[in-house]
Design a protein around this motif. Sequence first.
Motif, short mmCIF file in Angstrom:
data_model
loop_
_atom_site.label_atom_id
_atom_site.label_comp_id
_atom_site.label_asym_id
_atom_site.label_seq_id
_atom_site.Cartn_x
_atom_site.Cartn_y
_atom_site.Cartn_z
N LEU A 190 99.35 66.08 39.65
CA LEU A 190 98.75 67.57 39.42
C LEU A 190 97.28 67.56 39.58
CD1 LEU A 190 100.82 68.39 35.93
CD2 LEU A 190 101.20 69.04 38.28
N THR A 191 96.66 66.66 39.63
CA THR A 191 95.19 66.51 39.81
C THR A 191 94.73 65.95 40.84
OG1 THR A 191 94.82 64.78 38.17
CG2 THR A 191 94.43 67.14 37.42
N HIS A 192 95.82 65.28 41.60
CA HIS A 192 95.27 64.61 42.64
C HIS A 192 94.53 65.38 43.91
CE1 HIS A 192 95.67 61.13 45.62
NE2 HIS A 192 95.93 62.08 46.38
N TRP A 193 94.62 66.70 43.99
CA TRP A 193 94.34 67.33 44.99
C TRP A 193 92.75 67.73 44.72
CZ3 TRP A 193 91.57 71.94 42.98
CH2 TRP A 193 91.66 72.12 41.81
N LYS A 194 92.21 67.41 43.19
CA LYS A 194 90.78 67.40 43.20
C LYS A 194 89.96 66.22 44.13
CE LYS A 194 91.27 69.84 38.75
NZ LYS A 194 90.72 69.65 37.08
N LEU A 195 90.73 65.21 44.15
CA LEU A 195 89.92 64.27 44.91
C LEU A 195 89.50 64.58 46.49
CD1 LEU A 195 91.94 61.12 43.89
CD2 LEU A 195 89.61 61.64 43.24
N SER A 196 88.15 64.31 46.64
CA SER A 196 87.74 64.82 47.86
C SER A 196 86.94 63.51 48.54
CB SER A 196 86.68 65.81 47.65
OG SER A 196 85.51 65.53 47.06
N PRO A 197 86.69 63.59 49.90
CA PRO A 197 85.75 62.74 50.44
C PRO A 197 84.46 62.34 49.79
CG PRO A 197 86.58 64.25 52.13
CD PRO A 197 87.01 64.51 51.01
N MET A 198 83.97 63.46 49.18
CA MET A 198 82.80 63.43 48.36
C MET A 198 82.87 62.54 47.12
SD MET A 198 80.79 65.01 50.29
CE MET A 198 82.02 64.33 51.61
N ASP A 199 84.15 62.70 46.51
CA ASP A 199 84.40 61.70 45.36
C ASP A 199 84.32 60.40 45.52
OD1 ASP A 199 84.43 64.16 43.85
OD2 ASP A 199 86.78 64.25 43.91
N ALA A 200 84.74 59.75 46.82
CA ALA A 200 85.01 58.57 47.19
C ALA A 200 83.64 57.69 47.16
CB ALA A 200 85.61 58.50 48.75
N VAL A 201 82.64 58.67 47.41
CA VAL A 201 81.18 57.90 47.45
C VAL A 201 80.14 58.41 46.38
CG1 VAL A 201 81.46 57.70 49.91
CG2 VAL A 201 80.40 59.66 48.97
N ALA A 202 80.89 58.97 45.22
CA ALA A 202 80.20 59.48 44.22
C ALA A 202 79.54 58.49 43.32
CB ALA A 202 80.75 60.47 43.29
N GLN A 203 80.25 57.23 43.29
CA GLN A 203 79.69 56.09 42.46
C GLN A 203 79.02 55.52 43.08
OE1 GLN A 203 81.56 54.40 39.22
NE2 GLN A 203 81.15 56.63 38.66
N GLU A 260 82.26 57.24 32.52
CA GLU A 260 83.18 58.19 32.00
C GLU A 260 83.68 58.86 33.60
OE1 GLU A 260 85.92 60.79 30.31
OE2 GLU A 260 84.81 58.96 29.53
N GLN A 261 82.75 59.22 34.48
CA GLN A 261 83.01 59.54 35.95
C GLN A 261 84.08 58.67 36.55
OE1 GLN A 261 80.50 59.34 39.37
NE2 GLN A 261 80.37 61.57 39.46
N SER A 262 83.99 57.56 36.47
CA SER A 262 84.84 56.38 37.04
C SER A 262 86.19 56.61 36.43
CB SER A 262 84.33 54.99 36.92
OG SER A 262 85.49 54.02 37.37
N ILE A 263 86.22 56.87 35.08
CA ILE A 263 87.64 56.82 34.29
C ILE A 263 88.40 58.27 34.54
CG2 ILE A 263 88.61 57.41 32.16
CD1 ILE A 263 86.54 55.92 30.98
N ARG A 264 87.60 59.14 35.05
CA ARG A 264 88.23 60.66 35.57
C ARG A 264 88.50 60.48 36.99
NH1 ARG A 264 84.00 64.75 32.52
NH2 ARG A 264 84.43 64.13 30.47
N PHE A 265 87.96 59.86 37.80
CA PHE A 265 88.37 59.65 39.24
C PHE A 265 89.57 58.60 39.27
CE2 PHE A 265 83.70 60.01 41.15
CZ PHE A 265 83.92 61.18 41.34
N ALA A 266 89.78 57.91 38.39
CA ALA A 266 91.02 56.96 38.46
C ALA A 266 92.31 57.74 37.83
CB ALA A 266 90.80 55.75 37.48
N LYS A 267 91.96 58.80 36.91
CA LYS A 267 93.26 59.70 36.39
C LYS A 267 93.52 60.63 37.58
CE LYS A 267 91.98 59.26 31.52
NZ LYS A 267 91.28 60.06 30.40
N ARG A 268 92.55 61.21 38.31
CA ARG A 268 93.02 62.14 39.30
C ARG A 268 93.75 61.26 40.25
NH1 ARG A 268 87.23 65.68 40.73
NH2 ARG A 268 87.18 66.70 38.80
N ALA A 269 93.37 60.14 40.49
CA ALA A 269 94.06 59.21 41.84
C ALA A 269 95.62 59.21 41.66
CB ALA A 269 93.38 58.23 42.03
N THR A 270 95.70 58.94 40.23
CA THR A 270 97.33 58.64 39.87
C THR A 270 98.03 59.83 39.19
OG1 THR A 270 96.53 57.99 37.69
CG2 THR A 270 96.75 56.61 39.22
#
Length: 306
Positions: free
Chosen positions: A217-230, A204-214
């Motif tokens: 309105l939510t792209h700002w939530k992506l951070s360098p920490m998200d990139a390595v969370a998985q 589910e985390q992976s799905i949510r990251f993918a939605k944020r990336a595209t």
Amino acid sequence: MSKSNNRKADAGKAHSKAKDAKSKDAKGKASKKHATGDAPRMTLGPVSSDAYPYDERLKRKVYEAEKRALQIELLKVQHWLRDSGGRLAIVFEGRDAAGKGGTIKRFMEYLNPRFARIVALDKPNETEKGQWYFQRYVSRFPTSGEIVLFDRSWYNRAGVEAVMGFATQEEVERFLVQVPQQERLWVEDGLHLVKLYFSVSREEQSIRFAKRATDPLTHWKLSPMDAVAQKKWDEYTDAAEAMFARTHSDHAPWTLIRSDDKRRARIGALRHVLSQLDYPGKDKKMIGTPDPLIVVDADRLILPDD
């Protein structure tokens, strides 16, 4: 009609709607392999969403009715704190994209912002780096009659700082020793402290990251920490387990919120916080008991020392 009577009438209507909606939500019940009344022990953060105890998301009609009724109760808490001079701090921790921000938004939705605020700190500046670690958090604690919601907190040291190497092993160990002592002092001084950890499956985390990336309105939530969370999923699991084992206490317990279904997570978090407080006019019947499949006391977690 007085304001007090109006609030009671609204609460009654919301309670009635919640009950009606619940009766029509047969498809949203737990799957047969799970018993809702059970409180089984479990591991921290299942890897697959297949382990989530519900086959379907909570119906919107049920969610909206229950949320409204619980938000009315939360307003009662705010009135109580204002009248009594009490202080409430709620810690929202958890994995990236686990729904902390959305839950905080629902907590704040109808609260009077003069007496309730969100604390979401950026990385420490040069001055803060030289301070006592807890200093910048304690300086933002609630004052008399106030609610503060920490969108991440001093537990950054046991989480992202530990995993990403932003703190030394000595600093992390010192924190894990000191924080139960600090929290005891805060609670003994009258602070109402509730600690929530939001857990989400890796899938589910992976799905949510993918939605944020595209989504712009939510792209700002992506951070360098998200990139390595998985990539660092296991490291974050180990860090969280160590944190629970060392900082869960009678005076400041941890509660896990399983949040693959954001609606159930928000309802569970609201219900849990309300169940921890004793305030005038509390509708215990409406609040009920938090779903043990969604709201998990840390005592029920299988941790390394078990």
